[in-house]
Enzyme design. Structure first.
Site, short mmCIF file in Angstrom:
data_model
loop_
_atom_site.label_atom_id
_atom_site.label_comp_id
_atom_site.label_asym_id
_atom_site.label_seq_id
_atom_site.Cartn_x
_atom_site.Cartn_y
_atom_site.Cartn_z
N HIS A 79 38.15 41.04 41.13
CA HIS A 79 38.14 40.14 42.28
C HIS A 79 39.22 39.08 42.03
O HIS A 79 39.52 38.77 40.87
CB HIS A 79 36.75 39.50 42.32
CG HIS A 79 36.44 38.64 43.49
ND1 HIS A 79 36.88 37.35 43.61
CD2 HIS A 79 35.70 38.88 44.61
CE1 HIS A 79 36.42 36.82 44.74
NE2 HIS A 79 35.70 37.73 45.36
N ASP B 245 32.92 39.06 34.15
CA ASP B 245 32.59 38.51 35.46
C ASP B 245 31.33 39.24 35.95
O ASP B 245 31.39 40.39 36.38
CB ASP B 245 33.77 38.74 36.42
CG ASP B 245 33.44 38.35 37.85
OD1 ASP B 245 32.31 37.88 38.09
OD2 ASP B 245 34.30 38.52 38.73
N GLN C 291 28.76 40.35 40.53
CA GLN C 291 28.05 41.45 41.19
C GLN C 291 27.05 42.09 40.21
O GLN C 291 25.94 42.46 40.60
CB GLN C 291 29.03 42.54 41.65
CG GLN C 291 30.02 42.11 42.72
CD GLN C 291 29.35 41.81 44.05
OE1 GLN C 291 28.28 42.33 44.38
NE2 GLN C 291 29.99 40.97 44.84
N LYS D 255 24.46 35.03 44.96
CA LYS D 255 24.40 36.49 45.14
C LYS D 255 23.09 37.04 44.58
O LYS D 255 22.74 38.19 44.80
CB LYS D 255 25.58 37.16 44.45
CG LYS D 255 26.92 36.83 45.11
CD LYS D 255 28.03 37.66 44.56
CE LYS D 255 29.41 37.11 44.85
NZ LYS D 255 29.93 37.43 46.16
N CYS E 45 38.80 40.47 48.82
CA CYS E 45 39.28 39.58 47.74
C CYS E 45 39.71 40.36 46.51
O CYS E 45 39.47 39.92 45.37
CB CYS E 45 38.21 38.56 47.35
SG CYS E 45 37.84 37.37 48.61
N1 PLP Z 1 33.66 38.13 41.15
C1 PLP Z 1 33.19 39.10 41.93
C2 PLP Z 1 33.13 40.50 41.40
C3 PLP Z 1 32.76 38.81 43.22
O1 PLP Z 1 32.30 39.79 44.00
C4 PLP Z 1 32.82 37.48 43.68
C5 PLP Z 1 32.42 37.14 45.06
O2 PLP Z 1 32.40 37.97 45.94
C6 PLP Z 1 33.30 36.50 42.81
C7 PLP Z 1 33.71 36.86 41.55
C8 PLP Z 1 33.40 35.08 43.22
O3 PLP Z 1 32.15 34.52 43.45
P1 PLP Z 1 32.00 33.08 44.10
O4 PLP Z 1 32.80 33.11 45.37
O5 PLP Z 1 30.54 32.92 44.33
O6 PLP Z 1 32.55 32.09 43.12
#
Ligand code: PLP
Length: 400
Positions: free
Chosen positions: A118, A195, A198, A221, A358
């Protein structure tokens, strides 16, 4: 608590509307317990924490710290002071990039980043590359969309300091082998950043067992509130890091010539924190610990697998992009723009996500201009999947 789909579904007040929510990978719906806890704080119990000494403030401070303890339990961290509250996975990753990498790495050190990432786990590292000249090395996906640890071994050098990877791709649902990647990182004196934005929603994680150095996720999430995130770091790494933001309560002493940072975790938590968020998340976690999450996940995966099979049969031109046995179903339709599908589904009250999700580099590597993603949670049911299938069919008919 045994997982019963209809009982579980009834815990989510927003499902009483007639919209079909298939966008949980963006943010999950909220259970009543989380809403009640947040409401209770604002209605009956407002006070700040970690400062005032009146009884409400002390009780709330205790609950705020309980949320940290339960979060440590969720990921099996050794100490609760290794849990730092942030506003989300994005802020957590930026904190690692600026306060660990920018502060401790040198020009020409290397950071390996998987192509599955992401933007939140790419841009912060590119910024450090611009700032201090560290090198960002791309760990490309294979033709089937997976990540190969053999390929990783060809990328590692004696300059590799960090390997950063998602626990689960938000586009394909692929789950890299974190245990193996962690072993490889440590054999080469590098650290691993995971990370979990998800992954934590769909797979148990044990930061101790997998020897993870930094782990991040967002509460929203995982049935929790927005504006609250977690940075887990091993104590020794967090201790060496720069504190980042300065302000109230992140210090032991201050004068006009300098300051001494507070101990963990507070040195990273300048200013009044997201109290309502932490209390809401505390309620979420207590509720989640009582749930048979494995049964809930198995139910979701079956629902998605069945939907996938029906979609392939009903719409043969559909190109499935996501892996099987996942909570997400990502696909593309040749000659049809993803935004058109998204708009036509929205007109039928079906919420999905479409576009680059993203993850521009990954979408490009997969060879599509954009994709369509329906993402599921254990509160979804067969009516939702039936609506998705018929909704897609009618959207395609209109676009023909
Ligand atoms: N990493 C992954 C794999 C994501 O799917 C997301 C959000 O969709 C993020 C990071 C970023 O999360 P946040 O926008 O809650 O900081």
């Amino acid at each position: 608590m045994k997982f019963q789909p209809s009982v579980f579904r009834a815990e989510f007040p927003s499902l009483q509307s007639d919209s079909i929510y298939l966008d949980s990978a963006s943010t999950s719906l909220k259970p009543q317990v989380m809403i009640d806890a947040t409401n209770h704080y604002y209605t009956h119990n407002t006070a700040t924490i970690l400062r005032s000494k009146h009884s409400t403030a002390l009780a709330l401070t205790e609950q705020f710290e309980q949320a940290r303890i339960l979060t440590a339990k969720l990921i099996n961290a050794e100490h609760s002071h290794e849990i730092i509250w942030t506003k989300g996975a994005t802020e957590s990753l930026n904190l690692i990039a600026q306060s660990h990498a920018r502060y401790l790495l040198k020009e020409d050190d290397e950071i390996i980043i998987s192509e599955l990432e992401h933007h939140s786990n790419l841009i912060p590292w590119l910024q450090v590359a611009q700032q201090i000249g560290v090198k960002v090395i791309k760990w490309s996906i294979e033709e089937d969309g997976s990540l190969s640890t053999d390929r990783l071994l060809t990328l590692i050098t004696d300059k590799t300091r960090i390997i950063t990877v998602t626990q689960m791709s938000n586009v394909t649902g692929f789950k890299p082998d974190i245990a193996k990647i962690s072993d490889i990182a440590h054999q080469h004196n590098a650290i691993i950043v995971v990370d979990g934005a998800q992954g934590i929603v769909h797979q148990a994680i044990d930061v101790k067992k997998y020897n993870i150095d930094f782990y991040v996720f967002s509460a929203h999430k995982l049935y929790g509130p927005t504006g609250l995130g977690v940075l887990y770091g091993k104590s020794d790494l967090l201790t060496k890091m720069d504190c980042g933001q300065g302000g109230g309560k992140m210090l032991k002493s201050a004068s006009f010539t300098g300051f001494q940072p507070a101990d963990l975790p507070y040195k990273f938590e300048a200013g009044t924190p997201n109290i309502a968020g932490a209390l809401g998340f505390h309620a979420t976690l207590k509720w989640l610990f009582a749930l048979d999450t494995e049964a809930a996940e198995a139910y979701t995966n079956k629902l998605v697998n069945d939907c996938r099979a029906k979609l392939i049969e009903a719409i043969p031109q559909l190109k499935i992009i996501s892996v099987a046995d996942s909570s997400i179903l990502t696909f593309a339709l040749p000659h049809i723009h993803h935004d058109d599908i998204s708009i036509l589904l929205a007109e039928q009250n079906i919420a999905i996500r479409a576009g680059e999700l993203c993850a521009q580099p990954l979408i490009k590597a997969l060879g599509f201009p954009g994709v369509i993603r329906a993402s599921f949670m254990p509160y979804n049911n067969i009516d939702d999947t039936n609506h998705l299938i018929s909704g897609l069919q009618s959207a395609i008919d209109i676009l023909k």
